[in-house]
Design a protein around this motif. Structure first.
Motif, PDB file in Angstrom:
ATOM      1  N   LYS A   5       1.450 -52.541  11.392  1.00 31.38           N
ATOM      2  CA  LYS A   5       1.152 -52.356   9.975  1.00 31.38           C
ATOM      3  C   LYS A   5       1.775 -51.081   9.397  1.00 31.38           C
ATOM      4  N   LEU A   6       2.630 -50.404  10.177  1.00 31.06           N
ATOM      5  CA  LEU A   6       3.212 -49.144   9.706  1.00 31.06           C
ATOM      6  C   LEU A   6       4.010 -49.332   8.424  1.00 31.06           C
ATOM      7  N   THR A   7       4.877 -50.342   8.391  1.00 32.98           N
ATOM      8  CA  THR A   7       5.709 -50.573   7.206  1.00 32.98           C
ATOM      9  C   THR A   7       4.841 -50.781   5.969  1.00 32.98           C
ATOM     10  N   GLU A   8       3.776 -51.564   6.148  1.00 34.80           N
ATOM     11  CA  GLU A   8       2.858 -51.827   5.040  1.00 34.80           C
ATOM     12  C   GLU A   8       2.173 -50.548   4.578  1.00 34.80           C
ATOM     13  N   LEU A   9       1.818 -49.675   5.520  1.00 36.99           N
ATOM     14  CA  LEU A   9       1.168 -48.410   5.166  1.00 36.99           C
ATOM     15  C   LEU A   9       2.125 -47.501   4.391  1.00 36.99           C
ATOM     16  N   VAL A  10       3.381 -47.436   4.842  1.00 37.16           N
ATOM     17  CA  VAL A  10       4.371 -46.607   4.142  1.00 37.16           C
ATOM     18  C   VAL A  10       4.536 -47.093   2.702  1.00 37.16           C
ATOM     19  N   ARG A  11       4.630 -48.400   2.533  1.00 41.62           N
ATOM     20  CA  ARG A  11       4.780 -48.961   1.186  1.00 41.62           C
ATOM     21  C   ARG A  11       3.557 -48.635   0.325  1.00 41.62           C
ATOM     22  N   PHE A  12       2.375 -48.744   0.920  1.00 39.53           N
ATOM     23  CA  PHE A  12       1.128 -48.444   0.212  1.00 39.53           C
ATOM     24  C   PHE A  12       1.107 -46.997  -0.274  1.00 39.53           C
ATOM     25  N   LEU A  13       1.493 -46.072   0.614  1.00 43.91           N
ATOM     26  CA  LEU A  13       1.467 -44.648   0.254  1.00 43.91           C
ATOM     27  C   LEU A  13       2.540 -44.298  -0.769  1.00 43.91           C
ATOM     28  N   THR A  14       3.672 -45.005  -0.708  1.00 46.44           N
ATOM     29  CA  THR A  14       4.769 -44.725  -1.639  1.00 46.44           C
ATOM     30  C   THR A  14       4.313 -44.877  -3.086  1.00 46.44           C
ATOM     31  N   TYR A  15       3.509 -45.886  -3.338  1.00 49.58           N
ATOM     32  CA  TYR A  15       3.098 -46.167  -4.714  1.00 49.58           C
ATOM     33  C   TYR A  15       1.645 -45.783  -4.984  1.00 49.58           C
ATOM     34  N   TYR A  16       1.045 -45.025  -4.054  1.00 56.84           N
ATOM     35  CA  TYR A  16      -0.350 -44.655  -4.245  1.00 56.84           C
ATOM     36  C   TYR A  16      -0.480 -43.545  -5.304  1.00 56.84           C
ATOM     37  N   PRO A  17      -1.458 -43.648  -6.189  1.00 55.08           N
ATOM     38  CA  PRO A  17      -1.613 -42.640  -7.260  1.00 55.08           C
ATOM     39  C   PRO A  17      -2.314 -41.367  -6.788  1.00 55.08           C
ATOM     40  N   PHE A  18      -1.633 -40.591  -5.943  1.00 54.38           N
ATOM     41  CA  PHE A  18      -2.199 -39.309  -5.504  1.00 54.38           C
ATOM     42  C   PHE A  18      -2.423 -38.403  -6.716  1.00 54.38           C
ATOM     43  N   ARG A  19      -3.411 -37.545  -6.611  1.00 55.63           N
ATOM     44  CA  ARG A  19      -3.629 -36.566  -7.683  1.00 55.63           C
ATOM     45  C   ARG A  19      -2.452 -35.599  -7.750  1.00 55.63           C
ATOM     46  N   LYS A  20      -1.951 -35.262  -6.571  1.00 54.38           N
ATOM     47  CA  LYS A  20      -0.744 -34.436  -6.504  1.00 54.38           C
ATOM     48  C   LYS A  20       0.130 -35.047  -5.425  1.00 54.38           C
ATOM     49  N   HIS A  21       1.275 -35.623  -5.791  1.00 60.41           N
ATOM     50  CA  HIS A  21       2.045 -36.432  -4.859  1.00 60.41           C
ATOM     51  C   HIS A  21       2.622 -35.577  -3.722  1.00 60.41           C
ATOM     52  N   PRO A  22       2.491 -36.067  -2.478  1.00 62.59           N
ATOM     53  CA  PRO A  22       2.971 -35.299  -1.325  1.00 62.59           C
ATOM     54  C   PRO A  22       4.395 -35.667  -0.931  1.00 62.59           C
ATOM     55  N   VAL A  23       4.947 -34.896   0.010  1.00 62.26           N
ATOM     56  CA  VAL A  23       6.143 -35.314   0.731  1.00 62.26           C
ATOM     57  C   VAL A  23       5.664 -36.285   1.808  1.00 62.26           C
ATOM     58  N   ILE A  24       6.216 -37.503   1.820  1.00 57.51           N
ATOM     59  CA  ILE A  24       5.777 -38.541   2.746  1.00 57.51           C
ATOM     60  C   ILE A  24       6.824 -38.694   3.855  1.00 57.51           C
ATOM     61  N   LEU A  25       6.380 -38.521   5.101  1.00 59.33           N
ATOM     62  CA  LEU A  25       7.295 -38.546   6.246  1.00 59.33           C
ATOM     63  C   LEU A  25       6.827 -39.590   7.258  1.00 59.33           C
ATOM     64  N   PRO A  26       7.398 -40.802   7.219  1.00 59.18           N
ATOM     65  CA  PRO A  26       7.036 -41.826   8.209  1.00 59.18           C
ATOM     66  C   PRO A  26       7.566 -41.455   9.590  1.00 59.18           C
ATOM     67  N   LEU A  27       6.748 -41.705  10.617  1.00 57.72           N
ATOM     68  CA  LEU A  27       7.149 -41.507  12.005  1.00 57.72           C
ATOM     69  C   LEU A  27       7.070 -42.848  12.730  1.00 57.72           C
TER      70      LEU A  27
END
Length: 494
Positions: free
Chosen positions: A166-188
C-alpha cells in the motif's frame, strides 16, 4: 531489461548466462561481477532492472553501504546463499528480494525467479517524489548524512502501512492531503517521511486526523511516528533514526497508532530467544497430549502480554522459530511433514519472518497448530508414529535423568532395546549412548555461556553424577574443558 549477476563462482556465472539464453528471457544486457567493488560500480553505472546476488560475498561491515546501493540503483533482487540461516533470510527480507535461493541451485527454480523478477520490474509502478513544500536543506541527504542538517525547528513524521503493497497509495494520499503546513514528503522503500519546518504545535492531533482520514479511504492499518522539534535530537538524521526505532514497537502494539518518543521504548530488553530444556519438555508434553487449550494459554502468556521495555523483535522471531523446531519434530513423529501440512508449515515460517505484527503471527500459528493436532490425533489412531523420532523426543525430555537407559527409551516407544538401537543406528548413524551424550553436552554448552552455574552444578543438571567424567566427555566432544569453553565464549562476547 538489464541483469547484473554478482557471483564469485565463475562457473555459476557462466551457467546463469547460458540459462538466460536457453530460456529466451527478455534480458537485453547481462553484466557480471565477481567482487563487491565490481558490483557497486556496475550498479551505479548501469542501474540494472534485476540484481542476482550472492549474499555471502558481502562482509558485515559493508552491508549498510551495499543496502543503499541496492535500494538506489536496481528494481528487483534475487538473493542467493550457501547458508540457509535465519540471518540470511532476514537480509533477503530487508532487501525485499523476490526470493532467497539456497545452493545448490535448480535450473527450474532459477528460471521461475528470473521470470517473476522480470515481470515485477516491468510492471512496477514508479513512486516518484511528489510535489511538496520545497526546502533544499530538507532532503534525502538530510536523512542519511549526519552532518547534513541540524534539527533546529524541524519536526519529523514517519508513516507506514501494515501492508507494504500500500506504499504507492499512501504516497498519493499524502501528496494531496490538506496539511495545515505542507511538509517535504520523502518516500522510502517501505515507509514515508514527512519533514515540517516550524510545524504547528498540535502535530499529534494532526497525526490522528491523518489516521482517521486514511482509514476512511482505506481499511489498511497505518502507524504514524512523530519526532517533535524539542525531542533533543541534534540532526534530522538523528530524528529519522529515532523514528525508525520507535516504529518497531508496532510489532507489539499493532498499527492504527500515533507513536511519540517514550522512555519505555528507547531500548530493547535482553532475553534468551531459545526455549529452555524445561520449556522444550513442556512443549513436547503439550503436543503429545494434543492439549489445544494449554498451548493457546502458553502462547498468549508468552507473547500477548509483554510489558515495556520490550525485547528485540528479532529475538522474538527467533523464539518463535525455536517453537517451530519442536513442532517440526512432532510433525515428523506423526509423518505429517508432507504435502498440505508441509505447505502450511512453510507459510507459518514465512509469517514469522515477514509479518509486522506479533499478535497476527500468534493467531496464525495457533490456527495451524489446531489443524496439526487434529491430524496427529487421526494419525495416532492409525498407528503411523515414527518410532525413532518418538524415542529422540523422549531422550530430549529426560536427558537430565542420570538413570536414563536404552531400556527405558525402548519401553517408552514400545520396542525392544536391541531393535530400537538398530533403528537408531540405521537412521542417524549413532548409538543410543552417543545420542544421549551429544544431547547432554549440547545443553551443557548452553548453560556454560548463558548462566553462572558452577561446573559441578551444570554436570548434575545435564545428567552426570560425576563432574570429572562430565569434564572428560565434554573435552572429547569440544577439545576444551568446560572452564576453557566458558572463558572462550566469554571472550567472544567481549
Amino acid at each position: 531489461m538489464k541483469l547484473l549477476i554478482a557471483e564469485r563462482d565463475h562457473h555459476e556465472r557462466m551457467a546463469l548466462e547460458w540459462l538466460i539464453s536457453a530460456y529466451s528471457l527478455p534480458v537485453s544486457n547481462v553484466f557480471a561481477a565477481s567482487t563487491l567493488q565490481e558490483t557497486m560500480t556496475i550498479l551505479e553505472k548501469e542501474a540494472p532492472d534485476i540484481l542476482y546476488i550472492e549474499l555471502d560475498m558481502i562482509p558485515n561491515e559493508n552491508w549498510a553501504l551495499m543496502t543503499r546501493y541496492v535500494k538506489s540503483f536496481c528494481r528487483k533482487i534475487i538473493a542467493v546463499t550457501a547458508e540457509a540461516t535465519f540471518a540470511r533470510a532476514k537480509q533477503a527480507i530487508e532487501w525485499q528480494s523476490v526470493d532467497l535461493l539456497v545452493k545448490p541451485l535448480e535450473p527450474v527454480k532459477i528460471r521461475h525467479c528470473l521470470q517473476t523478477a522480470l515481470s515485477h520490474a516491468a510492471s512496477r509502478e514508479t513512486v516518484n517524489i511528489p510535489p511538496s513544500f520545497h526546502d533544499e536543506r530538507l532532503s534525502y541527504r538530510s536523512l542519511f548524512l549526519q552532518e547534513e542538517q541540524t534539527a533546529g525547528d524541524v519536526s519529523l513524521m514517519l508513516l507506514q502501512t501494515e501492508n507494504p503493497k500500500k506504499l504507492t497509495e499512501l504516497v498519493r494520499f499524502l501528496t494531496y492531503y490538506p496539511f495545515r503546513k505542507h511538509p517535504v514528503i520523502l518516500p522510502l522503500t517501505d515507509m514515508v517521511v514527512c519533514l515540517f519546518r516550524s510545524p504547528a504545535n498540535d502535530m499529534k492531533e494532526e497525526a490522528w486526523k491523518i489516521l482517521r482520514d486514511w482509514e476512511a479511504a482505506s481499511i489498511e492499518p497505518l502507524a504514524v511516528v512523530i519526532i517533535p522539534p524539542d525531542s533533543g535530537k541534534t540532526t534530522v538524521r538523528d530524528m529519522y533514526q529515532t523514528a525508525r526505532r520507535l516504529l518497531e514497537v508496532t510489532f507489539f502494539i499493532g498499527y492504527r497508532q500515533v507513536i511519540l518518543p517514550k522512555t519505555a521504548y528507547e531500548c530493547w530488553r535482553e532475553m534468551d530467544p531459545f526455549l529452555t530444556p524445561s520449556e522444550q519438555r513442556e512443549w513436547i508434553d503439550m503436543l503429545n497430549r494434543f492439549d489445544k487449550q494449554k498451548i493457546k494459554q502458553w502462547m498468549h502468556n508468552e507473547f500477548l502480554h509483554i510489558e515495556t521495555p520490550f525485547p528485540n523483535p528479532e529475538m522474538l522471531r527467533t523464539r518463535l522459530t525455536s517453537i517451530l523446531a519442536q513442532i517440526r519434530r512432532f510433525m515428523k513423529t506423526y509423518q505429517l511433514d508432507q504435502q498440505e501440512m508441509e505447505q502450511s508449515y512453510m507459510k507459518i515460517f514465512a509469517e514469522i519472518l515477514y509479518n509486522r505484527v506479533l499478535y497476527r503471527i500468534v493467531q496464525e500459528m495457533l490456527l495451524f497448530l489446531y489443524e496439526l493436532l487434529d491430524r496427529a490425533k487421526q494419525a495416532e489412531a492409525l498407528s503411523k508414529k515414527d518410532v525413532i523420532e518418538k524415542g529422540i523426543s523422549y531422550i530430549e525430555a529426560h536427558f537430565a535423568d542420570p538413570d536414563l537407559t536404552l531400556d527405558k527409551v525402548a519401553e517408552a516407544v514400545g520396542r525392544s532395546p536391541a531393535y530400537y538401537s538398530h533403528l537408531l543406528m540405521k537412521k542417524h548413524g549413532m548409538s543410543f549412548r552417543q545420542l544421549l551424550t551429544n544431547t547432554r553436552i549440547k545443553e551443557a554448552m548452553r548453560l556454560l555461556t548463558a548462566t553462572e552455574l558452577s561446573i559441578k552444578e551444570i554436570a548434575h543438571q545435564v545428567g552426570f553424577r560425576n563432574p570429572n567424567y562430565f569434564t572428560r566427555l565434554f573435552k572429547e566432544a569440544t577439545t576444551m574443558t568446560p572452564r576453557e569453553y566458558r572463558m572462550y565464549k566469554g571472550n567472544e562476547l567481549h
